[in-house]
Design a protein around this motif. Structure first.
Motif, PDB file in Angstrom:
ATOM      1  N   GLN A 175       5.930   7.746  -0.871  1.00 19.84           N
ATOM      2  CA  GLN A 175       5.548   6.342  -0.781  1.00 19.84           C
ATOM      3  C   GLN A 175       5.625   5.799   0.646  1.00 19.84           C
ATOM      4  O   GLN A 175       5.065   4.745   0.932  1.00 19.84           O
ATOM      5  CB  GLN A 175       6.464   5.488  -1.677  1.00 19.84           C
TER       6      GLN A 175
ATOM      7  N   THR B 174      -3.848  -3.256  -2.643  1.00 23.14           N
ATOM      8  CA  THR B 174      -4.745  -2.522  -1.743  1.00 23.14           C
ATOM      9  C   THR B 174      -5.597  -1.511  -2.495  1.00 23.14           C
ATOM     10  O   THR B 174      -6.637  -1.071  -1.992  1.00 23.14           O
ATOM     11  CB  THR B 174      -3.915  -1.789  -0.678  1.00 23.14           C
TER      12      THR B 174
ATOM     13  N   ALA C 160       7.903  -2.894  -2.591  1.00 18.98           N
ATOM     14  CA  ALA C 160       7.255  -2.271  -1.432  1.00 18.98           C
ATOM     15  C   ALA C 160       7.709  -2.935  -0.142  1.00 18.98           C
ATOM     16  O   ALA C 160       8.003  -2.261   0.855  1.00 18.98           O
ATOM     17  CB  ALA C 160       5.740  -2.352  -1.572  1.00 18.98           C
TER      18      ALA C 160
ATOM     19  N   SER D 296       4.091  -3.452   5.233  1.00 17.17           N
ATOM     20  CA  SER D 296       4.384  -2.779   6.510  1.00 17.17           C
ATOM     21  C   SER D 296       5.381  -3.583   7.327  1.00 17.17           C
ATOM     22  O   SER D 296       5.322  -4.829   7.358  1.00 17.17           O
ATOM     23  CB  SER D 296       3.111  -2.585   7.329  1.00 17.17           C
TER      24      SER D 296
ATOM     25  N   THR E  79       0.695  -2.522  -0.692  1.00 17.61           N
ATOM     26  CA  THR E  79       1.136  -1.913   0.572  1.00 17.61           C
ATOM     27  C   THR E  79       1.784  -2.976   1.451  1.00 17.61           C
ATOM     28  O   THR E  79       1.204  -4.048   1.669  1.00 17.61           O
ATOM     29  CB  THR E  79      -0.054  -1.281   1.311  1.00 17.61           C
TER      30      THR E  79
ATOM     31  N   THR F 180       3.918   2.038  -0.026  1.00 17.90           N
ATOM     32  CA  THR F 180       2.968   1.719  -1.100  1.00 17.90           C
ATOM     33  C   THR F 180       3.658   1.892  -2.445  1.00 17.90           C
ATOM     34  O   THR F 180       4.270   2.934  -2.710  1.00 17.90           O
ATOM     35  CB  THR F 180       1.740   2.635  -1.025  1.00 17.90           C
TER      36      THR F 180
ATOM     37  N   THR G  65       5.160   1.892   6.699  1.00 16.69           N
ATOM     38  CA  THR G  65       4.355   1.407   5.571  1.00 16.69           C
ATOM     39  C   THR G  65       4.860   2.011   4.269  1.00 16.69           C
ATOM     40  O   THR G  65       5.174   3.210   4.206  1.00 16.69           O
ATOM     41  CB  THR G  65       2.876   1.784   5.766  1.00 16.69           C
TER      42      THR G  65
END
Length: 457
Positions: free
Chosen positions: A101, A169, A125, A42, A40, A118, A116
């Motif tokens: 995603q 994660t 990502a 961000s 993940t 994933t 975010t």
């Protein structure tokens, strides 16, 4: 059930608890190992209004942006944002695939949007999160710009680009193992409770209390060598098992105080519950206490009493009833005590009719007058009616219940058989009680309160 019942159930099923708990933890670990890792990343987008030096305008602008931030975060999953990102990165995917995603959230009372992403690829990502954040800025500015000269009233800027995550994660190995362990433990507890609920075997006095209000006169421990040494009272007089028979003798003396005759039918629900060995040892303890006792072999189908006591079985009860021999010719003295035996004798074709006849009733009256205590070793109640018929004439019944073997419905059926013929139940005796494990019960609750140490009491 009370707390101690649940604890006993868990102790009894501890192996299943351990196995299921270990399997649950193992399943959680296996799931973590075979699952594809997900990463993940961000990116943070800051939302503000156009520059203004007026404090009032700043406050108004802040309130405005907080109200619009939620709307902007919802745009992240739209085609207006995702399709250009797909084209720029050359993903070759549909918007619906990428939408699963990507997500966006807004921390409470802030004007920050967290974009975010994933994916199984950590680098991808991070790239997708940053590209989506940049495209969100372009899309919002395009939507909010109504006057090309004035520009957009809000400004969005990426304050933190997505970083490549160093660790996945998911799966969370520790969490999965913990959840698997808890699930396995719950399954183990459920299995133990269901098993105990479906198990209708009588294991202790508490189980008997659910079936009848009749008193429990004593508990006899399980002896794996009972067949080799049935007369434990004399063979091992100092053992706890022998002491339990003496406790039973004491409790028997308080039974049916209003009844002058001290005669009892010793029977059980089913065969192999220890009724004959109980009758024999109880008779010996009564004679040791000074009573004049007669043990009658009233099992006219599978007589065992004579073999246990080591006496001649050719002549006995049946021969007396049909007048073939006199009572005193059939009764045999056992040892030097005041214990006398009347074996079953010849096996007749009609045991129930013989035991329920007027001849038997007359004999019972005579025996009550000549002996202090008369014990009748009778057949089990459920297979045949002999014991119920005899119990009606004798007036007192002691029901033997084998712990861990006899089922509650069998005890209930045996009690119903006695009630049908109007035979009173004097009490119950638990035999074959385990000496170890969760179902073990100390002799203290039955009167045996001291232990042996190095062969001395």
């Amino acid at each position: 059930m009370e707390l101690q019942d649940y604890l006993r159930i868990l102790r009894k099923n501890w192996i299943a608890l351990v196995v299921l708990t270990a399997l649950g933890a193992g399943a959680g670990l296996a799931f973590s190992v075979v699952s594809t890792p997900s990463y993940t990343a961000s990116a943070k987008v800051f939302v503000s209004t156009a520059n203004s030096s007026d404090v009032a305008d700043l406050a108004t602008g802040n309130t405005f942006t907080q109200q619009r931030v939620k709307t902007y975060s919802d745009l992240v999953k739209t085609s207006a944002v995702l399709q250009p990102v797909i084209d720029d990165l050359g993903l070759g995917r549909a918007v619906s695939e990428v939408r699963g995603q990507v997500s966006a959230s807004t921390p409470l009372n802030t004007t920050v949007i967290d974009v975010t992403v994933t994916d199984a690829d950590a680098v991808f990502a991070a790239s997708l999160a940053t590209a989506t954040a940049n495209q969100l800025i372009a899309t919002v500015e395009d939507i909010e710009t109504t006057d090309a000269a004035a520009g957009s009233p809000v400004r969005l800027s990426v304050v933190q680009q997505a970083e490549v995550p160093g660790a996945p994660t998911s799966p969370n190995r520790n969490l999965n193992v913990a959840l698997g362990l808890l699930l396995g433990l719950a399954l183990g507890v459920g299995f133990a409770i269901v098993r105990a609920t479906l198990d209708t075997r009588v294991r202790n006095e508490r189980d008997l209390e659910r079936v009848t209000d009749a008193p429990v006169l004593g508990g006899i421990a399980y002896d794996p060598k009972a067949k080799q040494r049935p007369l434990i009272v004399h063979e091992d007089a100092m053992s706890p098992r022998a002491e339990s028979f003496r406790t039973l003798r004491t409790n028997l003396q308080f039974l049916d105080a209003e009844r002058s005759e001290r005669s009892f039918v010793i029977t059980s629900s089913m065969p192999s519950e220890g009724k004959s060995t109980t009758a024999a040892n109880l008779a010996i303890t009564l004679a040791d206490a000074g009573a004049r006792v007669l043990l009658v072999g009233a099992d006219l189908r599978r007589p065992k009493m004579a073999a246990y006591m080591g006496v001649e079985s050719g002549v006995g009860l049946t021969d007396v009833l049909i007048g073939r021999v006199e009572l005193y010719d059939a009764v045999q003295r056992w040892g030097r005590s005041d214990l006398f035996l009347l074996p079953a004798g010849s096996i007749p074709p009609n045991p129930s009719e013989l035991l329920g006849s007027s001849l038997m009733e007359t004999l019972i009256t005579r025996l009550n007058a000549e002996f202090d205590v008369v014990l009748y070793d009778a057949p089990p109640l459920l297979p045949v009616t002999d014991a119920a018929v005899l119990a009606r004439l004798v007036g007192g019944t002691v029901l033997i219940v084998a712990a861990g073997s006899t089922h509650a419905h069998q005890v209930d059926s045996a009690l119903a058989a006695l009630e049908t013929v109007g035979a009173p139940l004097s009490g119950l005796v638990l035999t074959m009680l385990p000496t170890k494990g969760p179902d073990a019960y100390g002799y203290g609750r039955y009167g045996y309160t001291y232990a042996e140490t190095d062969g001395k009491k």
